[in-house]
Design a protein around this motif. Structure first.
Motif, PDB file in Angstrom:
ATOM      1  N   GLU A 147     -44.372 -76.157 -34.522  1.00 38.33           N
ATOM      2  CA  GLU A 147     -45.600 -76.950 -34.448  1.00 38.33           C
ATOM      3  C   GLU A 147     -46.314 -76.816 -33.106  1.00 38.33           C
ATOM      4  O   GLU A 147     -47.389 -77.408 -32.921  1.00 38.33           O
ATOM      5  N   GLU A 148     -45.762 -76.040 -32.173  1.00 33.13           N
ATOM      6  CA  GLU A 148     -46.470 -75.745 -30.931  1.00 33.13           C
ATOM      7  C   GLU A 148     -47.346 -74.508 -31.136  1.00 33.13           C
ATOM      8  O   GLU A 148     -47.260 -73.817 -32.151  1.00 33.13           O
ATOM      9  N   SER A 149     -48.197 -74.193 -30.151  1.00 25.85           N
ATOM     10  CA  SER A 149     -49.053 -73.005 -30.241  1.00 25.85           C
ATOM     11  C   SER A 149     -48.342 -71.798 -29.625  1.00 25.85           C
ATOM     12  O   SER A 149     -47.481 -71.945 -28.743  1.00 25.85           O
ATOM     13  N   LEU A 150     -48.708 -70.611 -30.093  1.00 17.18           N
ATOM     14  CA  LEU A 150     -48.116 -69.360 -29.611  1.00 17.18           C
ATOM     15  C   LEU A 150     -49.230 -68.406 -29.206  1.00 17.18           C
ATOM     16  O   LEU A 150     -50.206 -68.239 -29.942  1.00 17.18           O
ATOM     17  N   VAL A 151     -49.074 -67.785 -28.027  1.00 13.26           N
ATOM     18  CA  VAL A 151     -50.003 -66.748 -27.572  1.00 13.26           C
ATOM     19  C   VAL A 151     -49.188 -65.613 -26.968  1.00 13.26           C
ATOM     20  O   VAL A 151     -48.397 -65.824 -26.042  1.00 13.26           O
ATOM     21  N   VAL A 152     -49.351 -64.401 -27.507  1.00 11.74           N
ATOM     22  CA  VAL A 152     -48.770 -63.199 -26.906  1.00 11.74           C
ATOM     23  C   VAL A 152     -49.912 -62.236 -26.637  1.00 11.74           C
ATOM     24  O   VAL A 152     -50.880 -62.169 -27.406  1.00 11.74           O
ATOM     25  N   GLN A 153     -49.817 -61.497 -25.543  1.00 11.84           N
ATOM     26  CA  GLN A 153     -50.925 -60.628 -25.176  1.00 11.84           C
ATOM     27  C   GLN A 153     -50.428 -59.286 -24.671  1.00 11.84           C
ATOM     28  O   GLN A 153     -49.324 -59.177 -24.123  1.00 11.84           O
ATOM     29  N   CYS A 154     -51.260 -58.253 -24.837  1.00 11.17           N
ATOM     30  CA  CYS A 154     -50.938 -56.932 -24.300  1.00 11.17           C
ATOM     31  C   CYS A 154     -52.164 -56.357 -23.594  1.00 11.17           C
ATOM     32  O   CYS A 154     -53.312 -56.630 -23.977  1.00 11.17           O
ATOM     33  N   ASN A 155     -51.888 -55.577 -22.568  1.00 10.03           N
ATOM     34  CA  ASN A 155     -52.944 -54.971 -21.763  1.00 10.03           C
ATOM     35  C   ASN A 155     -53.653 -53.878 -22.551  1.00 10.03           C
ATOM     36  O   ASN A 155     -53.020 -53.051 -23.197  1.00 10.03           O
ATOM     37  N   MET A 156     -54.990 -53.875 -22.508  1.00  5.63           N
ATOM     38  CA  MET A 156     -55.763 -52.848 -23.209  1.00  5.63           C
ATOM     39  C   MET A 156     -56.790 -52.191 -22.284  1.00  5.63           C
ATOM     40  O   MET A 156     -57.722 -51.522 -22.739  1.00  5.63           O
ATOM     41  N   ARG A 157     -56.601 -52.367 -20.971  1.00  5.97           N
ATOM     42  CA  ARG A 157     -57.503 -51.752 -19.993  1.00  5.97           C
ATOM     43  C   ARG A 157     -57.237 -50.252 -19.953  1.00  5.97           C
ATOM     44  O   ARG A 157     -56.114 -49.814 -19.678  1.00  5.97           O
ATOM     45  N   ALA A 158     -58.260 -49.440 -20.219  1.00  7.96           N
ATOM     46  CA  ALA A 158     -58.051 -47.996 -20.306  1.00  7.96           C
ATOM     47  C   ALA A 158     -59.363 -47.251 -20.082  1.00  7.96           C
ATOM     48  O   ALA A 158     -60.448 -47.779 -20.310  1.00  7.96           O
ATOM     49  N   LYS A 178     -54.220 -65.002 -43.347  1.00 13.78           N
ATOM     50  CA  LYS A 178     -53.272 -66.074 -43.631  1.00 13.78           C
ATOM     51  C   LYS A 178     -52.266 -66.196 -42.488  1.00 13.78           C
ATOM     52  O   LYS A 178     -52.195 -65.334 -41.607  1.00 13.78           O
ATOM     53  N   GLY A 179     -51.502 -67.275 -42.527  1.00  8.62           N
ATOM     54  CA  GLY A 179     -50.486 -67.489 -41.496  1.00  8.62           C
ATOM     55  C   GLY A 179     -51.016 -68.100 -40.218  1.00  8.62           C
ATOM     56  O   GLY A 179     -50.262 -68.306 -39.270  1.00  8.62           O
ATOM     57  N   GLY A 180     -52.325 -68.377 -40.167  1.00  2.90           N
ATOM     58  CA  GLY A 180     -52.890 -69.009 -38.977  1.00  2.90           C
ATOM     59  C   GLY A 180     -53.032 -68.084 -37.784  1.00  2.90           C
ATOM     60  O   GLY A 180     -53.164 -68.548 -36.648  1.00  2.90           O
ATOM     61  N   PHE A 181     -53.022 -66.767 -38.027  1.00  2.00           N
ATOM     62  CA  PHE A 181     -53.147 -65.805 -36.925  1.00  2.00           C
ATOM     63  C   PHE A 181     -54.612 -65.604 -36.532  1.00  2.00           C
ATOM     64  O   PHE A 181     -55.514 -65.638 -37.383  1.00  2.00           O
ATOM     65  N   MET A 182     -54.824 -65.348 -35.247  1.00  2.00           N
ATOM     66  CA  MET A 182     -56.144 -64.995 -34.736  1.00  2.00           C
ATOM     67  C   MET A 182     -55.971 -64.027 -33.568  1.00  2.00           C
ATOM     68  O   MET A 182     -55.085 -64.210 -32.727  1.00  2.00           O
ATOM     69  N   VAL A 183     -56.800 -62.963 -33.502  1.00  2.00           N
ATOM     70  CA  VAL A 183     -56.743 -61.987 -32.414  1.00  2.00           C
ATOM     71  C   VAL A 183     -58.054 -62.035 -31.636  1.00  2.00           C
ATOM     72  O   VAL A 183     -59.144 -62.050 -32.219  1.00  2.00           O
ATOM     73  N   THR A 184     -57.942 -62.065 -30.294  1.00  2.00           N
ATOM     74  CA  THR A 184     -59.113 -62.008 -29.426  1.00  2.00           C
ATOM     75  C   THR A 184     -58.936 -60.869 -28.420  1.00  2.00           C
ATOM     76  O   THR A 184     -57.824 -60.596 -27.973  1.00  2.00           O
ATOM     77  N   LEU A 192     -52.864 -62.362 -29.356  1.00  2.36           N
ATOM     78  CA  LEU A 192     -52.574 -62.845 -30.698  1.00  2.36           C
ATOM     79  C   LEU A 192     -52.245 -64.332 -30.606  1.00  2.36           C
ATOM     80  O   LEU A 192     -51.324 -64.723 -29.887  1.00  2.36           O
ATOM     81  N   HIS A 193     -53.010 -65.154 -31.336  1.00  2.00           N
ATOM     82  CA  HIS A 193     -52.849 -66.611 -31.267  1.00  2.00           C
ATOM     83  C   HIS A 193     -52.318 -67.158 -32.583  1.00  2.00           C
ATOM     84  O   HIS A 193     -52.685 -66.676 -33.661  1.00  2.00           O
ATOM     85  N   VAL A 194     -51.468 -68.202 -32.475  1.00  2.00           N
ATOM     86  CA  VAL A 194     -51.063 -69.015 -33.620  1.00  2.00           C
ATOM     87  C   VAL A 194     -51.223 -70.465 -33.189  1.00  2.00           C
ATOM     88  O   VAL A 194     -50.641 -70.881 -32.180  1.00  2.00           O
ATOM     89  N   GLY A 195     -52.014 -71.245 -33.939  1.00  2.00           N
ATOM     90  CA  GLY A 195     -52.287 -72.618 -33.529  1.00  2.00           C
ATOM     91  C   GLY A 195     -51.114 -73.558 -33.717  1.00  2.00           C
ATOM     92  O   GLY A 195     -50.857 -74.426 -32.884  1.00  2.00           O
ATOM     93  N   LYS A 196     -50.369 -73.401 -34.832  1.00  2.00           N
ATOM     94  CA  LYS A 196     -49.250 -74.290 -35.142  1.00  2.00           C
ATOM     95  C   LYS A 196     -48.123 -73.451 -35.731  1.00  2.00           C
ATOM     96  O   LYS A 196     -48.199 -72.985 -36.860  1.00  2.00           O
ATOM     97  N   VAL A 197     -47.079 -73.260 -34.956  1.00  2.00           N
ATOM     98  CA  VAL A 197     -45.998 -72.335 -35.318  1.00  2.00           C
ATOM     99  C   VAL A 197     -45.094 -72.918 -36.398  1.00  2.00           C
ATOM    100  O   VAL A 197     -44.715 -74.097 -36.352  1.00  2.00           O
ATOM    101  N   GLU A 198     -44.746 -72.065 -37.376  1.00  2.00           N
ATOM    102  CA  GLU A 198     -43.722 -72.363 -38.379  1.00  2.00           C
ATOM    103  C   GLU A 198     -42.672 -71.261 -38.320  1.00  2.00           C
ATOM    104  O   GLU A 198     -43.011 -70.080 -38.299  1.00  2.00           O
ATOM    105  N   ARG A 199     -41.416 -71.656 -38.299  1.00  2.00           N
ATOM    106  CA  ARG A 199     -40.341 -70.674 -38.157  1.00  2.00           C
ATOM    107  C   ARG A 199     -40.367 -69.648 -39.281  1.00  2.00           C
ATOM    108  O   ARG A 199     -40.224 -68.447 -39.043  1.00  2.00           O
ATOM    109  N   SER A 200     -40.562 -70.084 -40.513  1.00  2.00           N
ATOM    110  CA  SER A 200     -40.521 -69.162 -41.654  1.00  2.00           C
ATOM    111  C   SER A 200     -41.647 -68.130 -41.619  1.00  2.00           C
ATOM    112  O   SER A 200     -41.513 -67.040 -42.175  1.00  2.00           O
TER     113      SER A 200
END
Length: 266
Positions: A147-158, A178-184, A192-200
């Motif tokens: 139920e917490e938020s998740l953000v993982v990021q990778c460098n794309m400077r090139a 689906k799954g509540g994913f969003m990419v910015t 990659l963002h997830v607003g409300k994490v679910e383990r499954s």
């Protein structure tokens, strides 16, 4: 004032490197944007338009020479994007060398200009085109509560710009529908963002992959572990409540003690 230095080299090694570079530069043809009596030769060789192709962490050597002409003051000046480069004594008159070591990201598009100090119409310049791929290696461990938020990021400077950036979860492309994913993307990082994490839905191995037209694919992985949600007690309200209860109890004791005292005095 800009000072260009060598990193990780002794003074003797720097002198030998500069001497070797100068000898090579004297043998190379001029391929720079230049006018009048001032000329620049470079390693690597520039294009006919005066552009030097190089990469991050490489070395670029530049030599400016005063070819001919009757000039009372033969001192040469170097500029980097219009800012003066600090030159050592003995590296200013008739012939002057500059070494960019190592080349960094911020050197992309930098223009190095050499001109006669007494007459700026005698000038020459070169521009660096610095190419590089995103800094993506290894794996990262990420732990997040349900139920917490998740953000993982990778460098794309090139440079050149990437042709694609993709995200996978457990080997399959992330489905943004689906799954509540969003990419910015902001041009430097892909998140990659997830607003409300679910383990499954969200636990597993994430992989970010970038594709460069020059350097191919580079990837980084993220092992995301989802833990059970912990009950968080609001500390400050609890402390305030305890203070109120304690104060109320103390007042009751004091009031009772006064009544007992009055009874005893009768």
């Amino acid at each position: 004032m800009i000072t260009l230095t060598f990193s990780g080299l002794s003074k003797n090694a720097i002198k030998m490197k500069l001497l070797f570079s100068v000898v090579l530069l004297l043998l190379l043809p001029n391929r720079t944007s230049q006018t009048s009596d001032v000329k620049i030769v470079a390693i690597p060789l520039p294009s006919t338009e005066g552009v030097i192709q190089t990469e991050v962490k490489k070395i670029v050597s530049l030599l400016c020479t005063l070819e001919s002409g009757a000039h009372d003051n033969k001192e040469l000046v170097w500029l980097r994007n219009g800012a003066m480069v600090n030159l050592m004594d003995g590296n200013k008159e008739n012939r002057s060398s500059v070494c960019i070591s190592p080349v960094i990201y911020e050197d992309e598009g930098a223009t190095f200009t050499c001109h006669l100090k007494s007459n700026t119409s005698h000038t020459a310049s070169v521009t660096l085109n610095v190419t590089y791929h995103p800094d993506l290696t290894g794996s990262e461990e990420v732990t997040v509560e349900e139920e917490e938020s998740l953000v993982v990021q990778c460098n794309m400077r090139a440079n050149p710009a990437l042709t694609s950036v993709s995200w996978k979860l457990n080997g399959s492309l992330v489905d943004l529908s689906k799954g509540g994913f969003m990419v910015t993307n902001d041009g430097i990082n892909s998140k990659l963002h997830v607003g409300k994490v679910e383990r499954s839905l969200h636990e597993g191995l994430y992989q970010c992959t970038t594709t460069s037209p020059m350097y191919g694919e580079h990837s980084k992985t993220f092992q995301v572990t989802v833990t059970e949600k912990t009950i968080k007690f609001p500390l400050m309200p609890m402390i305030a409540g305890l203070v109120v209860v304690g104060a109320t109890g103390l007042l009751a004791i004091v009031s009772r003690w006064k009544k007992i005292t009055r009874c005893c005095n009768k």
